[in-house]
Design an enzyme around this catalytic site. Sequence first.
Site, PDB file in Angstrom:
ATOM      1  CE1 TYR A   1       1.059   3.430   8.538  1.00 41.37           C
ATOM      2  CE2 TYR A   1      -0.274   5.070   9.685  1.00 41.37           C
ATOM      3  CZ  TYR A   1      -0.039   4.278   8.573  1.00 41.37           C
ATOM      4  OH  TYR A   1      -0.902   4.333   7.500  1.00 41.37           O
TER       5      TYR A   1
ATOM      6  CG  HIS B   1      -6.428   2.919   6.070  1.00 43.02           C
ATOM      7  ND1 HIS B   1      -6.557   1.583   5.752  1.00 43.02           N
ATOM      8  CD2 HIS B   1      -7.647   3.319   6.520  1.00 43.02           C
ATOM      9  CE1 HIS B   1      -7.805   1.196   6.022  1.00 43.02           C
ATOM     10  NE2 HIS B   1      -8.477   2.232   6.483  1.00 43.02           N
TER      11      HIS B   1
ATOM     12  NE  ARG C   1      -1.819   2.169   3.232  1.00 41.44           N
ATOM     13  CZ  ARG C   1      -1.646   2.237   4.566  1.00 41.44           C
ATOM     14  NH1 ARG C   1      -2.264   1.388   5.354  1.00 41.44           N
ATOM     15  NH2 ARG C   1      -0.846   3.142   5.095  1.00 41.44           N
TER      16      ARG C   1
HETATM   17  C1  LIG Z   1     -15.295  -5.052  11.588  1.00 43.10           C
HETATM   18  C2  LIG Z   1     -14.405  -3.842  11.454  1.00 43.10           C
HETATM   19  N1  LIG Z   1     -13.396  -3.669  12.342  1.00 43.10           N
HETATM   20  C3  LIG Z   1     -12.574  -2.610  12.221  1.00 43.10           C
HETATM   21  C4  LIG Z   1     -12.766  -1.681  11.219  1.00 43.10           C
HETATM   22  C5  LIG Z   1     -11.812  -0.481  11.080  1.00 43.10           C
HETATM   23  N2  LIG Z   1     -10.895  -0.745   9.955  1.00 43.10           N
HETATM   24  C6  LIG Z   1     -11.147  -0.254   8.741  1.00 43.10           C
HETATM   25  S1  LIG Z   1      -9.999  -0.727   7.620  1.00 43.10           S
HETATM   26  C7  LIG Z   1      -9.122  -1.575   8.776  1.00 43.10           C
HETATM   27  C8  LIG Z   1      -7.839  -2.296   8.415  1.00 43.10           C
HETATM   28  C9  LIG Z   1      -8.036  -3.328   7.377  1.00 43.10           C
HETATM   29  O1  LIG Z   1      -6.773  -3.748   6.899  1.00 43.10           O
HETATM   30  P1  LIG Z   1      -6.651  -4.802   5.721  1.00 43.10           P
HETATM   31  O2  LIG Z   1      -7.658  -5.879   5.915  1.00 43.10           O
HETATM   32  O3  LIG Z   1      -5.234  -5.215   5.632  1.00 43.10           O
HETATM   33  O4  LIG Z   1      -7.111  -4.010   4.421  1.00 43.10           O
HETATM   34  P2  LIG Z   1      -6.441  -2.721   3.744  1.00 43.10           P
HETATM   35  O5  LIG Z   1      -7.066  -1.524   4.408  1.00 43.10           O
HETATM   36  O6  LIG Z   1      -4.967  -2.807   3.949  1.00 43.10           O
HETATM   37  O7  LIG Z   1      -6.831  -2.779   2.304  1.00 43.10           O
HETATM   38  C10 LIG Z   1      -9.740  -1.487  10.028  1.00 43.10           C
HETATM   39  C11 LIG Z   1      -9.226  -2.113  11.261  1.00 43.10           C
HETATM   40  C12 LIG Z   1     -13.837  -1.894  10.318  1.00 43.10           C
HETATM   41  N3  LIG Z   1     -14.074  -1.077   9.295  1.00 43.10           N
HETATM   42  N4  LIG Z   1     -14.617  -2.995  10.449  1.00 43.10           N
END
Ligand SMILES: Cc1ncc(C[n+]2csc(CCOP(=O)(O)OP(=O)(O)O)c2C)c(N)n1
Length: 345
Positions: free
Chosen positions: A257, A248, A244
């Site tokens: 970070y 985010h 990435r």
């Molecule tokens: C059930 C839930 N828990 C927490 C969140 C907050 N949240 C949004 S994105 C994220 C990280 C996800 O990371 P990843 O699965 O690696 O996907 P990426 O964002 O890197 O594409 C979190 C913790 C959420 N949206 N839904």
Amino acid sequence: MDTLLPVASGGAAGPLTADELRELYSLMVAVRHLDTSAIAWQRQGIIPGYAPELGQEAAQVGSGYAVDTTRDFVFPTYREMGVARTMGVDMVAYMSTHKATWHGGLYNPMESRLAPIQAVVAGSVLHAVGWAHGQTLDSQDGVALTYFGDGASSQGDVHEAMNFAAVMKAPVVFFVQNNGWAISVPTERQVAGGSVAARAAGYGIPALKIDGDDVVAVLEATRRAFAHARSGNGPVLIEAMTYRRGPHSTSDDPGRYRSLDEERDESGIDPLERLRQRLLADGIADEAFFAEALAAAKAEEEQIRTGIQALGSRPGTEMFDLVFQETTPALQAQAANWREESEHV
Ligand SMILES: Cc1ncc(C[n+]2csc(CCOP(=O)(O)OP(=O)(O)O)c2C)c(N)n1
Ligand SMILES: [Mg+2]
């Protein structure tokens, strides 16, 4: 890692043609340009927020290209703009989600075969398995393709979805984009064992761990996975290793970070540049072609931005209309309450 047996005849297609390779490049340029523009739109107040996919274009375009929109169904997260574009979804309707004009976007999931954008981490994985099992029950040959991240892989929902899919032999392709980060948490701090693909063996699911920045490798792996699932052999997991490159989301500051040096060291070669070099080396595209692809991407972005800016708000009660096929008394009561409070009727 490759634990998927070679597909017998009639499975995955042969090597890509020059036309296909050029088309993949054009798609990746269109996606790159729209993605970076969407960040600018947010800064200009055109949309309130956006989750960029900078660096993940090969993973998204390569996998989305394998979808047969006449019978398959795709279940994205919040970051799959490149998949939507590759599948031919109307991009004004898709990007309207990020304008918050209407939740779920204005595109028709049934026609486009793309489920609404899913902000609940791992939520799309469960929906995909349910849809895929439905295909089996209806004796249909569609395959569900579901996206999730390295972070999502530590959700209990993913375990349940993978186990159920394997037990029921549901035709689903689990596509993990391991982009190194779950917001501010690096993969090594939340994926025990360091690999999502390695877990598939525990569910009896074949897995492919691939270079997610190589669009050809991604497309070939996804085609093989589709062929496997479509022939009644059950699910496949693909872990596409990528990075990435951006924040985010537009409300994130990665400088808190990770350092710029780390970003440079860990991101590898830009997937778009990699394909460009390959096309040049193979003599199937030249500078004029690249310039044309960029000009088309710019014209497309302008048309999408104009469309987004022209979008007005939607009647708020619409949010109650599409929850269930047939409404319920509780939902009708909520809709009436909502009208009273917001529209004073
Ligand atoms: C059930 C839930 N828990 C927490 C969140 C907050 N949240 C949004 S994105 C994220 C990280 C996800 O990371 P990843 O699965 O690696 O996907 P990426 O964002 O890197 O594409 C979190 C913790 C959420 N949206 N839904
Ligand atoms: Mg991630």
